[in-house]
Write an enzyme that holds these catalytic residues in place. Structure first.
Site, PDB file in Angstrom:
ATOM      1  N   SER A  26       0.833  -1.211   0.000  1.00  3.36           N
ATOM      2  CA  SER A  26       0.000   0.000   0.000  1.00  3.36           C
ATOM      3  C   SER A  26       0.863   1.254   0.000  1.00  3.36           C
ATOM      4  CB  SER A  26      -0.886   0.028   1.258  1.00  3.36           C
ATOM      5  OG  SER A  26      -1.824  -1.002   1.239  1.00  3.36           O
ATOM      6  N   ARG A  30       1.508   4.225  -3.176  1.00  6.66           N
ATOM      7  CA  ARG A  30       1.270   5.652  -2.928  1.00  6.66           C
ATOM      8  C   ARG A  30       2.545   6.466  -3.063  1.00  6.66           C
ATOM      9  NH1 ARG A  30      -2.492   2.561  -0.449  1.00  6.66           N
ATOM     10  NH2 ARG A  30      -4.553   3.424   0.057  1.00  6.66           N
ATOM     11  N   SER A 171     -13.489   1.312   2.719  1.00  8.35           N
ATOM     12  CA  SER A 171     -12.472   0.998   1.708  1.00  8.35           C
ATOM     13  C   SER A 171     -11.465   2.131   1.598  1.00  8.35           C
ATOM     14  CB  SER A 171     -13.131   0.760   0.342  1.00  8.35           C
ATOM     15  OG  SER A 171     -12.144   0.836  -0.675  1.00  8.35           O
ATOM     16  N   GLN A 173      -9.172   2.205  -0.565  1.00  6.87           N
ATOM     17  CA  GLN A 173      -8.951   2.489  -1.993  1.00  6.87           C
ATOM     18  C   GLN A 173      -9.953   3.522  -2.486  1.00  6.87           C
ATOM     19  OE1 GLN A 173      -9.080  -1.343  -3.897  1.00  6.87           O
ATOM     20  NE2 GLN A 173      -7.110  -1.985  -3.025  1.00  6.87           N
ATOM     21  N   ASP A 319      -6.957  -8.051   4.798  1.00  6.19           N
ATOM     22  CA  ASP A 319      -6.106  -8.834   3.890  1.00  6.19           C
ATOM     23  C   ASP A 319      -5.564 -10.108   4.549  1.00  6.19           C
ATOM     24  OD1 ASP A 319      -6.450  -6.983   1.852  1.00  6.19           O
ATOM     25  OD2 ASP A 319      -4.685  -5.826   2.414  1.00  6.19           O
ATOM     26  N   ARG A 350     -12.306 -14.887  -1.511  1.00  5.45           N
ATOM     27  CA  ARG A 350     -11.428 -15.541  -0.525  1.00  5.45           C
ATOM     28  C   ARG A 350     -12.186 -16.411   0.466  1.00  5.45           C
ATOM     29  NH1 ARG A 350      -6.963 -10.658   0.061  1.00  5.45           N
ATOM     30  NH2 ARG A 350      -5.763 -11.365  -1.745  1.00  5.45           N
TER      31      ARG A 350
END
Ligand code: S3P
Length: 437
Positions: A26, A30, A171, A173, A319, A350
């Site tokens: 992550s 960025r 989220s 994102q 995650d 998942r």
């Protein structure tokens, strides 16, 4: 028979040693993006040399940003300024990276030129309306497939307006995509989250000189600001570390030290869950690394007990569920996961991939719409479909260490998206894992 690379995992030895886990995915995405948009030259140290983060760097190179790689895991980025990106020739390939595609959607929606974002088979199935929806409210024009999946055709040249946006799902994102569009928008942009998510965008924008107000669950910035080059030091990725944290916790006799792992509280829900289960994890050498808390994690084997994962910890370990399912398999009793429907729209479904795989190895797993109950027990042998999902592959590599036989894990190439060299590091620590194709 497929010609895809696969792994054979079988019992190795107790895990030992001091491990250096690659840089945070992550943060690396960025760092490349913001350094590219900054005025001046930025240095990134600890950059993840994974396929996902390299894909993001390639995309900026296609838009005229110059990168130097003095040594692996370092980048010198010659920023072009917020208004300096050039129209790319051809499509921009995000590979497997949802983070790359979603953040870029926000950034590219604000450019004077059009662009097209594409991805691999897995990314092409992932939902993008969660970003195109709020960006459209700001004035962006982005076309998706009819079902809201990529490619994203972004029409440039649209003036954007700041918004106040309440995210329907937690989220980072989506939050980041809206904030990046907000940098180019007229007026203020505010994002409110139903549960706080990782705040790397907010922290790093501030490090690049942007005035941004944020607190857990809320962020606000004013459009029209510039970024000032800075140096970024990327901590070791907690999510990659998670596989070794779980492996050392469940393989009898293990003791490992993971060096300088990023411990952003929005990432470390797995530590809470494993400690509830009885894991022996200590933190040493607390420090700050590029504005992020880091520490060495010392993990020793401990017998685990099943538990109910608190729903409010789920976003902080979003995650880590593939690894958690393997810890649950090794635990005594049942582990209950709820409130985790987002797992169905990650690099694979998942919940389904883990439930099916553990059942193949002989466990009972009851799957629900938003979670599962895993009944701990002995693991046998079998062939696992990873669905090309890096974290499913690595999770079953751990499961194989407790198997009474052999676990074959199909389609493991995508491990290189987030954790290049996982098999070598794992074998060096004691895993029994052989790569074949
Ligand atoms: C990420 C956010 C999370 C996470 C992903 C990385 C990020 O996704 O699952 O691996 O870097 O912002 P969501 O925003 O979809 O929850």
């Amino acid at each position: 028979m497929s010609s895809q690379p696969y792994w054979i995992a079988r019992k190795g030895s107790a895990l030992q040693g001091t491990l250096d886990i690659p840089g945070d995915k992550s943060v690396s995405h960025r760092a490349v993006m913001f350094a590219a948009l900054a005025d001046g030259v930025s240095h990134i140290d600890g950059f993840l040399e994974g396929e996902d983060t390299r894909a993001t760097a390639n995309i900026f190179a296609q838009m005229g940003v110059r990168f130097e790689t003095p040594t692996p895991s370092r980048r010198i980025v010659h920023g072009v300024g917020v208004d300096g990106l050039q129209a790319p020739q051809g499509e921009l390939d995000c590979g497997n990276a949802g983070t790359g595609m979603r953040l870029l959607a926000g950034l590219l929606a604000a450019q004077p030129f059009g662009s097209t974002l594409v991805g691999d088979e897995s990314l092409t199935k992932r939902p993008m309306r969660r970003v195109t929806g709020p960006l459209a409210l700001m004035g962006a024009r982005i076309d998706t497939q009819d079902d809201g999946t990529p490619p994203l055709h972004i029409h440039g040249g649209q003036p954007l307006q700041g918004i106040h946006y309440e995210l329907p799902v937690a989220s980072a994102q989506v939050k980041s995509a809206v904030l990046l569009a907000g940098l180019y928008a007229q007026g203020d942009t505010t994002v409110v989250e139903p549960h706080p998510t990782r705040d790397y965008t907010e922290r790093m924008l501030r490090a690049f000189g942007v005035e941004i107000d944020f607190e857990p669950g809320k962020a606000r910035l004013r459009g029209g600001q510039r970024l000032r080059a800075t140096d970024i030091s990327v901590p070791a990725d907690f999510s990659s570390s998670a596989f070794f944290i779980v492996a050392a916790s469940i393989i009898p006799g293990s003791e490992v030290r993971l060096r300088s792992v990023g411990l952003n509280p929005r990432r470390t829900g797995l530590l809470t869950a494993l400690r509830m289960m009885g894991a022996d994890i200590t933190e040493e050498n607390h420090a700050e690394h590029g504005g992020e808390a880091v520490a060495d994690l010392v993990v020793r084997y401990a017998p685990l007990k099943g538990t109910e994962i608190p729903v409010d910890v789920v976003p902080d370990m979003i995650d880590e569920f593939p690894a958690l399912f393997v810890a649950a398999a090794a635990a005594q009793g049942q582990t209950v996961v709820r409130g985790a429907a987002e797992l169905r729209v990650k690099e694979s479904d998942r919940l389904a991939a883990m439930a099916t795989g553990l059942r193949t190895l002989g466990l009972r797993v009851d799957e629900t719409e938003d979670g599962a109950t895993i009944f701990g027990g002995p693991l046998g042998s079998g062939t696992i479909e990873s669905h090309g999902d890096h974290r499913i592959s690595m999770a079953f590599a751990i499961a194989g260490q407790l198997s009474t036989g052999e676990v074959r894990i199909n389609d493991v190439a995508n491990v290189a998206t987030s954790f290049p060299g996982f098999d070598t590091l794992a074998n060096g620590a004691g895993f029994g894992l052989s790569a074949r194709s």
